[in-house]
Design an enzyme around this catalytic site. Sequence first.
Site, PDB file in Angstrom:
ATOM      1  N   GLN A 285      -4.603  -4.971   7.010  1.00 58.52           N
ATOM      2  CA  GLN A 285      -5.567  -5.937   6.487  1.00 58.52           C
ATOM      3  C   GLN A 285      -5.539  -7.270   7.227  1.00 58.52           C
ATOM      4  O   GLN A 285      -6.455  -8.076   7.075  1.00 58.52           O
ATOM      5  CB  GLN A 285      -5.303  -6.179   4.999  1.00 58.52           C
ATOM      6  CG  GLN A 285      -5.498  -4.961   4.114  1.00 58.52           C
ATOM      7  CD  GLN A 285      -6.943  -4.508   4.050  1.00 58.52           C
ATOM      8  OE1 GLN A 285      -7.874  -5.284   4.278  1.00 58.52           O
ATOM      9  NE2 GLN A 285      -7.151  -3.240   3.732  1.00 58.52           N
TER      10      GLN A 285
ATOM     11  N   HIS B 147       0.854  -1.178   0.000  1.00 55.89           N
ATOM     12  CA  HIS B 147       0.000   0.000   0.000  1.00 55.89           C
ATOM     13  C   HIS B 147       0.892   1.230   0.000  1.00 55.89           C
ATOM     14  O   HIS B 147       2.011   1.208   0.521  1.00 55.89           O
ATOM     15  CB  HIS B 147      -0.878  -0.036   1.260  1.00 55.89           C
ATOM     16  CG  HIS B 147      -1.948   0.995   1.330  1.00 55.89           C
ATOM     17  ND1 HIS B 147      -1.690   2.308   1.680  1.00 55.89           N
ATOM     18  CD2 HIS B 147      -3.294   0.920   1.122  1.00 55.89           C
ATOM     19  CE1 HIS B 147      -2.824   2.989   1.694  1.00 55.89           C
ATOM     20  NE2 HIS B 147      -3.819   2.174   1.349  1.00 55.89           N
TER      21      HIS B 147
ATOM     22  N   LYS C 221     -10.717  -0.602  10.508  1.00 53.93           N
ATOM     23  CA  LYS C 221     -10.886  -1.781   9.659  1.00 53.93           C
ATOM     24  C   LYS C 221     -11.291  -3.017  10.465  1.00 53.93           C
ATOM     25  O   LYS C 221     -11.552  -4.065   9.889  1.00 53.93           O
ATOM     26  CB  LYS C 221      -9.595  -2.058   8.886  1.00 53.93           C
ATOM     27  CG  LYS C 221      -9.204  -0.968   7.896  1.00 53.93           C
ATOM     28  CD  LYS C 221      -7.922  -1.318   7.163  1.00 53.93           C
ATOM     29  CE  LYS C 221      -7.411  -0.159   6.317  1.00 53.93           C
ATOM     30  NZ  LYS C 221      -8.259   0.118   5.153  1.00 53.93           N
TER      31      LYS C 221
ATOM     32  N   CYS D  24      -4.794   2.461  -3.715  1.00 52.13           N
ATOM     33  CA  CYS D  24      -3.539   2.972  -3.146  1.00 52.13           C
ATOM     34  C   CYS D  24      -2.387   1.997  -3.380  1.00 52.13           C
ATOM     35  O   CYS D  24      -1.506   1.837  -2.520  1.00 52.13           O
ATOM     36  CB  CYS D  24      -3.683   3.270  -1.655  1.00 52.13           C
ATOM     37  SG  CYS D  24      -4.895   4.554  -1.283  1.00 52.13           S
TER      38      CYS D  24
ATOM     39  N   ASP E 198       3.019  -4.223   8.017  1.00 54.35           N
ATOM     40  CA  ASP E 198       1.775  -3.490   7.813  1.00 54.35           C
ATOM     41  C   ASP E 198       0.633  -4.454   8.103  1.00 54.35           C
ATOM     42  O   ASP E 198       0.341  -5.350   7.313  1.00 54.35           O
ATOM     43  CB  ASP E 198       1.720  -2.977   6.371  1.00 54.35           C
ATOM     44  CG  ASP E 198       0.393  -2.284   6.036  1.00 54.35           C
ATOM     45  OD1 ASP E 198      -0.528  -2.306   6.865  1.00 54.35           O
ATOM     46  OD2 ASP E 198       0.293  -1.738   4.916  1.00 54.35           O
TER      47      ASP E 198
END
Length: 409
Positions: free
Chosen positions: A203, A123, A226, A364, A200
């Site tokens: 997700q 991302h 999220k 993104c 990261d």
Amino acid sequence: MSRLGAEIRDQFPILQQEVNGHPLVYLDSGASSQKPKAVIEAIKRYYEYDHANVHRGVHTLGSRATDAYEGARDKVAAFLNAKHREEIIFTRGTTTAINLVASSYARSVCREGDEIVLTPMEHHSNLIPWQQVAKATGAALKYIPLQPDGTITLQDVENTITDRTKIVAVTYVSNVLGVMNPIKEIAAIAHRHGARILVDGAQSTPHLKVDVQQLDCDFYAFSGHKMCGPTGIGALYGKKELLEKMDPIEFGGEMIDRVDLYESTFKDPPERFEGGTPIIAGAVGLGAAIDFLTEIGMDRIHAHDEYLAKLAYERLSQIEGLTIYGPRDNRTGIVTFNLKDIHAHDVATVIDQEGVAIRAGHHCCQPLMRWLNVNATARASFYLYNTEDDVERLAAALKNTEDFFNSIG
């Protein structure tokens, strides 16, 4: 078959509405998830009964607010299995957390000739900060190559990371391909070369049971919105020994130890990195979201999301002219696709008329779009409140979209 979505759907007020005359099918949780009543009520209750600034007042409301804020830190630490509560820094989200590591840690350790290793699936929030570090320090960016299905191999990881590598920054779950990367193994390779790894987790945290000690990552970033929490709140996990050596990048109240007219000293982590009035209500909401997810069970959520993604892959594969990106297996909650030569924005606009909400665009991830040789894609992202019927509604809406464009073509 998974019954989770049907069991808990009525706990999400926003899903009880119609959009364009159809019951809402929300398939954009990868961008932001919906909020259960428990989270909404926790934030409402805080503002109605407990609001005050934290770490400052000795009065009752100040103590309640501080307890709620620091209690949320404890919940995040337990949720990630951090070794110390001081390893959790509240931020505005994943982007802010990654920028904190890039601006404080990476700029202090990277020099000309050093390497920062990424993947092409990152991302922008886990790409642009490292570009800026490279420009400021002279370090070189290197990329682990992708296989034709969008996965990476450990052999390629071995071939890319060297003794000159200082930082490895990689997503746990791709927000486009849905693929899960082997973080524990990548971390072991990075550490063998003396490098640090940032993950990261934007997700992955909503969908997987995350154990930062088992993964042995040095930094882990995620966002609350999220994973059923409010917007504007997230966290950075960092190993205590690393955080203690890092300088703050924002300065002001609360993060200080002693202030004189010409110099100041700073508190230990996490306060060192949380200057000013923090995101108190956001932390309260994030804590409530963690309680909600924990009660359901992250293993059950993972199995449910994986099941719906596989079901969607199978159903959408039956639509003529539809291309799905990423591997058939090893994906969590995301199916990204294009329908013939119809632009993804047009696809999303048409199926929205049937109450089906998906995302369209480059997500993104412009470098990954170029690797896929497309300008944009459509993405359906599933979460714990989705059902098999949502998958059928998506498939039917896409078939109607194909018929519509065929009729006007």
